[in-house]
Design an enzyme around this catalytic site. Structure first.
Site, PDB file in Angstrom:
ATOM      1  N   GLY A  18     -10.045 -23.582   3.501  1.00 57.34           N
ATOM      2  CA  GLY A  18     -11.068 -23.082   2.523  1.00 57.34           C
ATOM      3  C   GLY A  18     -12.481 -23.278   2.444  1.00 57.34           C
ATOM      4  O   GLY A  18     -13.436 -22.993   1.765  1.00 57.34           O
ATOM      5  N   CYS A  57       4.107   5.933  -6.301  1.00 52.55           N
ATOM      6  CA  CYS A  57       3.463   6.468  -5.320  1.00 52.55           C
ATOM      7  C   CYS A  57       4.032   8.009  -5.408  1.00 52.55           C
ATOM      8  O   CYS A  57       5.152   8.206  -5.137  1.00 52.55           O
ATOM      9  CB  CYS A  57       3.552   5.774  -3.966  1.00 52.55           C
ATOM     10  SG  CYS A  57       2.985   6.842  -2.747  1.00 52.55           S
ATOM     11  N   CYS A  67       5.745   8.157  -1.783  1.00 56.27           N
ATOM     12  CA  CYS A  67       7.045   7.705  -1.349  1.00 56.27           C
ATOM     13  C   CYS A  67       7.945   7.169  -2.614  1.00 56.27           C
ATOM     14  O   CYS A  67       8.799   6.617  -2.265  1.00 56.27           O
ATOM     15  CB  CYS A  67       6.591   6.450  -0.334  1.00 56.27           C
ATOM     16  SG  CYS A  67       6.041   5.099  -1.201  1.00 56.27           S
ATOM     17  N   CYS A  96       0.459   4.826  -2.684  1.00 58.64           N
ATOM     18  CA  CYS A  96       0.473   3.839  -1.755  1.00 58.64           C
ATOM     19  C   CYS A  96      -0.947   3.698  -1.185  1.00 58.64           C
ATOM     20  O   CYS A  96      -1.458   4.400  -0.515  1.00 58.64           O
ATOM     21  CB  CYS A  96       1.421   3.338  -0.892  1.00 58.64           C
ATOM     22  SG  CYS A  96       3.055   3.359  -1.500  1.00 58.64           S
ATOM     23  N   CYS A  98       3.636   3.133   3.490  1.00 60.09           N
ATOM     24  CA  CYS A  98       3.780   4.208   2.699  1.00 60.09           C
ATOM     25  C   CYS A  98       4.651   5.284   3.599  1.00 60.09           C
ATOM     26  O   CYS A  98       6.019   5.831   3.212  1.00 60.09           O
ATOM     27  CB  CYS A  98       2.609   4.768   2.027  1.00 60.09           C
ATOM     28  SG  CYS A  98       3.273   6.560   0.933  1.00 60.09           S
TER      29      CYS A  98
END
Ligand SMILES: Nc1ncnc2c1ncn2[C@@H]1O[C@H](COP(=O)(O)OP(=O)(O)OP(=O)(O)O)[C@@H](O)[C@H]1O
Ligand SMILES: [Mg+2]
Ligand SMILES: [Zn+2]
Lengths: 275, 361
Positions: free
Chosen positions: B67, B277, B280, B301, B307
């Site tokens: 970080g 979606c 899909c 997606c 997808c």
């Protein structure tokens, strides 16, 4: 032991190499705070004082006498050139606290109300955000708790709570002063330092801010150092008073005694000039 | 603090995709034409060995301090900073001939920029490239973390426009560096407090600030909140690289990553309120609005490659490639039973008009 014991607290200003005799060549008896040898400005020097728990100590003196320098060093906002301070919540020389200790001490043990509002508050934040910062810095993580505490502090310091979500820049000078006080007392510190709490305020507003603070001070029994060039403020708030001139303490005593029976020549003129 | 101007700016620049200064190479395609013309003149993986060592040193430092923003000698690339030069340098420093490389640009493998970065790696580093997340060993990405669970064999390199989350509350980098050094994040907390005061809940769309290993506050780059929790305790290594700001930071495998939030105002991911979606029929993926040529706006997606797989197999789980299919990964990791039932309903109703192509680059 007192809550705070300060000895020989000293602050120099200047880019010059100190000549080594700056302190003895300046001060009240020389009538100057700039060293004639090397040009160093001695903001304050050899200041020795103590503050007892629950006590209000006043620091009075003309402009440039070193009051803010002293106040900021005691609030750990300004590095000291020299001196030793014993403080209840800290082992060792308080003035030597490192960054992390300082952040912690400032958050939870010593609250400061700055002479210049920009030093104490972020004017872009909301008033509530400024007060919340003290709580958040102390680890508060429950939003509604923070909210409730901020609202209580607004009420305590008599700032309209319906203004708490407005930017601090839109507040009047008196409200900004109150918000600084709210922030300073947010975490129930043992000591609060007020630097010129009424300067720049209307006379009527001055009186209300002082009354408000005096009530809080009594209710919470919080030790206070109040710095002012205004004898009226000192007379109203302070149990004991320290008189400064050219960076030195020239007289210390109970406020009533200092006002009625000033011993140092400078204090006498100071008091006479007001009356 | 809800949206980041830099983020918008980046999107505009990259999608606009045209050089502003004619005589300077500005896009990866210009770089490619040079490279392909005179490939012999270039070192393996385009960068010279010294530069690659510098970047790797930065990467190692970054891994050692999860970080923490580590400065590195970001090289002048013959393309404008802000086009992912940090990501490209990091990728090129990591790639070896054994690697399989994938590039994602806002969820898609097909944008011109993604295709060009892929081709640069192919041409100069002699790597295989793929669009299949599970086949890749190194993935460079902008704005997304894939929907399929990443493994301990994979490195995700995220392109970063703005490195310091504290810049939202203070423009002074010096003051912010001091704050990081001392873990002094109260200003950020005030911003969060004011955000809740204003909206009733935390409203940060992307770049949601996170605490890494309970030590450093980190900007996870402009990924949606949807992807943020994938950083926590993952098996893979995440590298974040900013060319313009010359900083690298990292989230090593199995690091605690916690979105900043109040006890009573939790971090929340995007909600799609039952939307699915249109290609899909997935309900457990990050959806974006797409407007097709017919002018109709639908949800799809954002992770185009996953997808495609879901079109083939609507029940495919996000951890289908792992031994343990119950690995937690982002929000809405499917409950197979519930999810299957829902998907069947959807398909029965014929609502999932599966359209081919029409992929937004
Ligand atoms: N940053 C600085 N650089 C140089 N000199 C300074 C600085 N701050 C203060 N001084 C000088 O130190 C002396 C003491 O200043 P200080 O602000 O402590 O006085 P004060 O008693 O608070 O005055 P006032 O009543 O005007 O607020 C003054 O001569 C001042 O000019
Ligand atoms: Mg002053
Ligand atoms: Zn001198």
């Amino acid at each position: 032991m007192s809550l705070l014991d300060a000895e020989n607290v000293t602050r120099f200003y200047g880019d010059v190499e100190p000549c080594g005799r700056c302190v003895e060549r300046t001060g009240a008896e020389h009538g100057r705070n700039r060293c004639p040898e090397c040009g160093m400005v001695v903001g304050c020097a050899d200041v020795t004082l103590s503050v007892e728990s629950g006590e209000v100590l006043g620091i009075v003196g003309e402009s440039g006498s070193g009051k803010s320098s002293l106040a900021e060093m005691l609030a750990l906002d300004l590095a000291a050139t020299d001196g030793t301070v014993a403080f209840d919540a800290y082992d060792g020389n308080f003035l030597d606290a490192n960054y992390e200790e300082r952040v912690d001490l400032q958050n939870e043990h010593v609250g400061m109300v700055h002479q210049h509002v920009g030093d104490g508050l972020n004017l872009e934040f909301t008033g509530g955000g400024n007060v919340a910062e003290a709580l958040l810095a102390a680890g508060w993580r429950h939003f509604e708790d923070v909210r409730t505490r901020v609202r209580d502090l607004f009420e305590e310091t008599e700032v309209p709570a319906d203004r708490m979500d407005d930017p601090t820049s839109t507040y009047s000078g008196g409200m900004q002063r109150r918000v600084q006080i709210a922030k300073a007392i947010a975490n129930d510190p043992e000591l609060v330092i007020l630097d010129e709490p009424t300067t720049g305020l209307d006379v009527s507003v001055q009186a209300r801010v002082l009354d408000m603070f005096r009530r809080i001070q009594r209710e919470q029994d919080v030790a206070t150092i109040v710095v002012s060039h205004d004898l009226g403020v000192i007379r109203l708030l302070a149990d004991r008073t320290v008189v400064m001139r050219h960076g030195r303490v020239v007289e210390t005593g109970l406020t009533d005694r200092v006002m009625e029976d000033p011993r140092h020549e400078y204090t006498q003129t100071l008091i006479n000039s007001v009356i | 603090m809800t949206d980041d101007p830099d983020h918008e700016e980046m999107a505009a620049t990259t999608d606009g995709g045209l050089a502003t200064v004619a005589d300077e190479p500005r896009a990866v395609s210009d770089l490619l034409s040079e490279t392909e013309a005179g490939i012999a003149g270039y070192n393996y993986a385009y960068l010279d060995e010294h530069t690659k060592r510098e970047v790797r040193r930065g990467v190692l430092n970054a891994i050692a301090l999860p970080g923490h923003q580590v400065p590195f000698a970001s090289r002048e690339m013959p393309l404008a900073r802000g086009w992912g030069t940090g990501g490209i340098q990091t990728t090129l420093s990591l790639l070896g001939p054994e690697d399989t490389f994938k590039v994602i640009d806002q969820g898609s493998d097909e944008s011109i920029n993604a295709a060009n970065i892929r081709r640069l790696a192919e041409t100069t580093a002699d790597v295989e490239t793929t669009t299949d997340t599970t086949d890749a060993s190194v993935i460079q990405t902008r704005h997304r973390i894939p929907e399929e669970v990443l493994t301990d064999d994979q490195i995700l390199v995220l392109q970063v426009p703005t490195t310091d989350p504290l810049r939202r509350v203070d423009g002074s980098d010096d003051a912010n560096r001091r704050r990081h050094a001392h873990k002094n994040y109260s200003k950020m907390w005030v911003a969060l407090y004011e955000n809740v005061v204003e909206w009733g809940e935390i409203q940060i769309s992307a770049r949601y600030p996170v605490m890494v290993h309970d030590r450093y506050l980190m900007d996870p780059s402009p990924i949606p909140r949807w992807d943020t929790s994938k950083l926590n305790d993952a098996d893979s290594l995440f590298l974040f690289a900013a060319g313009r700001e010359a900083r690298i930071y990292a989230v090593p495998p199995h690091t605690d990553v916690e979105p900043l939030a109040f006890e009573d105002r939790q971090f929340q991911v995007e909600r799609f309120d039952g939307k699915r979606c249109h290609r899909c029929a997935s309900t457990d993926t990050y959806l974006t609005e797409v407007t097709d040529e017919d002018g109709v706006t639908r949800y799809a997606c954002n992770d185009a490659s996953f997808c495609e797989k879901r079109i083939e197999d609507p029940t495919l789980s996000k951890s289908h490639h792992l031994d343990d299919e119950t690995v937690a990964w982002g929000p809405g990791t499917p409950d197979p039973l519930v999810d299957d039932a829902r998907r069947e309903t959807v398909l029965d109703n014929g609502n999932s008009s599966v359209t081919e192509g029409g992929d937004e680059a």
